[in-house]
Write a protein that holds these residues in place. Structure first.
Motif, short mmCIF file in Angstrom:
data_model
loop_
_atom_site.label_atom_id
_atom_site.label_comp_id
_atom_site.label_asym_id
_atom_site.label_seq_id
_atom_site.Cartn_x
_atom_site.Cartn_y
_atom_site.Cartn_z
N GLY A 171 -55.15 39.86 5.34
CA GLY A 171 -55.26 38.52 5.92
C GLY A 171 -54.98 38.53 7.41
O GLY A 171 -55.70 37.89 8.21
N LEU A 212 -65.63 40.68 3.77
CA LEU A 212 -64.56 41.45 3.13
C LEU A 212 -65.19 42.52 2.24
O LEU A 212 -66.06 42.22 1.41
CB LEU A 212 -63.68 40.51 2.30
N TRP A 246 -57.87 40.20 9.21
CA TRP A 246 -59.00 39.25 9.24
C TRP A 246 -58.81 38.25 10.38
O TRP A 246 -59.73 38.00 11.16
CB TRP A 246 -59.09 38.54 7.89
N GLN A 247 -57.60 37.68 10.48
CA GLN A 247 -57.30 36.70 11.52
C GLN A 247 -57.49 37.31 12.91
O GLN A 247 -58.08 36.71 13.80
CB GLN A 247 -55.85 36.21 11.37
N ASP A 289 -56.51 34.10 1.12
CA ASP A 289 -56.58 33.15 2.23
C ASP A 289 -57.82 33.39 3.10
O ASP A 289 -57.86 32.98 4.25
CB ASP A 289 -55.32 33.26 3.09
N ILE A 290 -58.78 34.12 2.56
CA ILE A 290 -59.95 34.48 3.35
C ILE A 290 -61.18 33.85 2.71
O ILE A 290 -61.49 34.13 1.56
CB ILE A 290 -60.12 36.02 3.39
N SER A 291 -61.83 33.00 3.47
CA SER A 291 -63.11 32.53 2.95
C SER A 291 -64.18 33.18 3.80
O SER A 291 -64.23 33.04 5.02
CB SER A 291 -63.20 31.01 3.00
N ARG A 346 -68.25 38.55 0.55
CA ARG A 346 -67.62 39.73 -0.01
C ARG A 346 -68.66 40.76 -0.39
O ARG A 346 -69.75 40.41 -0.85
CB ARG A 346 -66.79 39.35 -1.24
N GLY A 403 -57.90 38.68 -0.57
CA GLY A 403 -58.82 37.64 -0.13
C GLY A 403 -58.35 36.23 -0.40
O GLY A 403 -59.10 35.28 -0.17
N ARG A 411 -61.09 37.67 13.58
CA ARG A 411 -61.72 36.34 13.72
C ARG A 411 -61.57 35.81 15.14
O ARG A 411 -62.43 35.11 15.66
CB ARG A 411 -61.08 35.41 12.68
#
Ligand code: PLP
Length: 358
Positions: free
Chosen positions: A139, A156, A142-143, A182-184, A187, A180, A146
């Motif tokens: 997460g 992902l 990812w942030q 908190d990840i939209s 995939r 995943g 982003r």
């Protein structure tokens, strides 16, 4: 006369295999995996027959550039990402999509001067322990990605270790779901085995490799025999000599095979320098003149020997198939304690390859 060995590739089998794969995962886009020079088939020979794919996945920059220079303009995914920060110049120049599996790659992206944002596949280690961020750290990674102007679309990604066995994918799917939560975003999880046998993994993109080439991810042909998937590569040769053995006569290096009675054996123009495994034991299946017989004795660099007892009509010049249409590469690989993956991708450059439309 050239030495009689050659490989033929069925281009229609490639196209048909891709269509069959789409039938298994109709909602997903397809990364066709062409690493290791298209599993030994030769990217430049095969990619046009697969051009209805949504993208090609591989890991070698040379192969990515080859695809671009041959005219492929769609997505190209680097499965292992970039190896040094300088590689990002190539990623940018050739508009490649890259996996990111380590913190240093995020830092390198943050410092890169790119002409356009690069699409990134964030790789999660869901239990294979090769590449990827731990599910707990995904997460954050990812942030971080982003927030970078250098990063375009984020997906992902994870890879399964046991999708081809009874263990299945449940434990790894749990890890992916944890990563995943908190990840939209899209995939991409499924290799060939998961594509065929675990529909819950399909999601937005699948990554089939071995089934594109018509071999089984489990190593067992029977597991895909009913799917319509067809072998793409046929490796063939001919008998170049026949020997009449008496009881006690031995064959090949080390004399490892000994005839227990009178026996005809054939000598095939194919050896380990062609990519046939040297460790193939006596008893490995070989198709000779329409009949499946077996190897006898040690495989040499340029020749191997076969039992002609079940092939009374076989003679010098008789056709031999090492694997392909009449003999699944999986059956040969099983006898040798390996997988079709290894045999196909080890086809030697000295073997002439031709393509057919049927
Ligand atoms: C090789 C590879 C694939 C394809 O695997 P198959 O078992 O041939 O379908 C998919 N994803 C990754 C990351 C790979 O390295």
């Amino acid at each position: 006369m050239p030495r009689p060995i050659s490989a033929t590739l069925s281009l229609s089998a490639l196209t048909q295999n891709l269509n069959i794969i789409r039938g298994f995962a109709p909602e997903s886009k397809v990364w066709t995996v062409v690493k290791a020079n298209g599993y030994g088939h030769g990217i430049s020979r095969i990619w046009r027959s697969l051009s209805s794919t949504d993208g090609f996945a591989l890991l070698d920059f040379k192969e990515a550039i080859l695809l671009r220079e041959s005219g492929w303009q769609g997505p190209v995914l680097l499965l292992e990402g970039f190896f040094t920060a300088e590689d990002l110049v190539t990623v940018d120049q050739y508009r490649l999509t890259t996996a990111v599996h380590s913190d240093w790659q995020i830092k390198a992206l943050a410092q890169a001067q790119l002409s356009q944002p690069v699409d990134v596949y964030l790789k999660v280690n869901s239990g294979m322990n090769r590449l990827g961020f731990s599910p707990e750290h995904a997460g954050t990674a990812w942030q971080q990605l982003r927030e970078l102007k250098q990063v375009g679309e984020l997906t992902l990604m994870s890879h399964f270790a046991t999708a081809d066995s009874v263990e299945g994918v449940d434990a790894q799917m749990a890890a992916v779901n944890l990563a995943g939560q908190d990840i939209s975003g899209p995939r991409c999880l499924a290799n060939s085995a998961a594509t065929l046998w675990h529909p819950q993994t399909h999601h937005d993109w699948i990554r089939p490799g071995i089934i594109i080439y018509g071999a089984s991810p489990s190593g067992e042909w029977k597991d895909i025999a009913h799917t319509g998937l067809q072998p793409v590569m046929t490796l063939k040769s001919e008998l170049i000599a026949v020997q009449e053995l008496k009881a006690g006569d031995r064959v090949g290096y080390g004399g490892r095979y000994q005839a227990s009675g009178p026996q005809r054996v054939g000598v095939v123009a194919c050896g380990y320098a062609d990519g046939y495994p040297r460790h193939a034991p006596t008893g490995t299946p070989v198709w000779v003149d329409g009949i499946v017989t077996t190897t006898v004795g040690t495989v040499s660099m340029d020749m191997l020997t076969v039992d002609l007892t079940p092939c009374p009509h076989a003679a010098i010049g008789s056709p031999v198939e090492l694997w392909g249409n009449h003999l699944p590469v999986d059956d040969v690989a099983t006898a040798c304690g390996t997988l079709g993956y290894e045999l196909l991708s080890a086809l030697s450059p000295r073997v002439p390859v031709s393509v057919t439309d049927h």
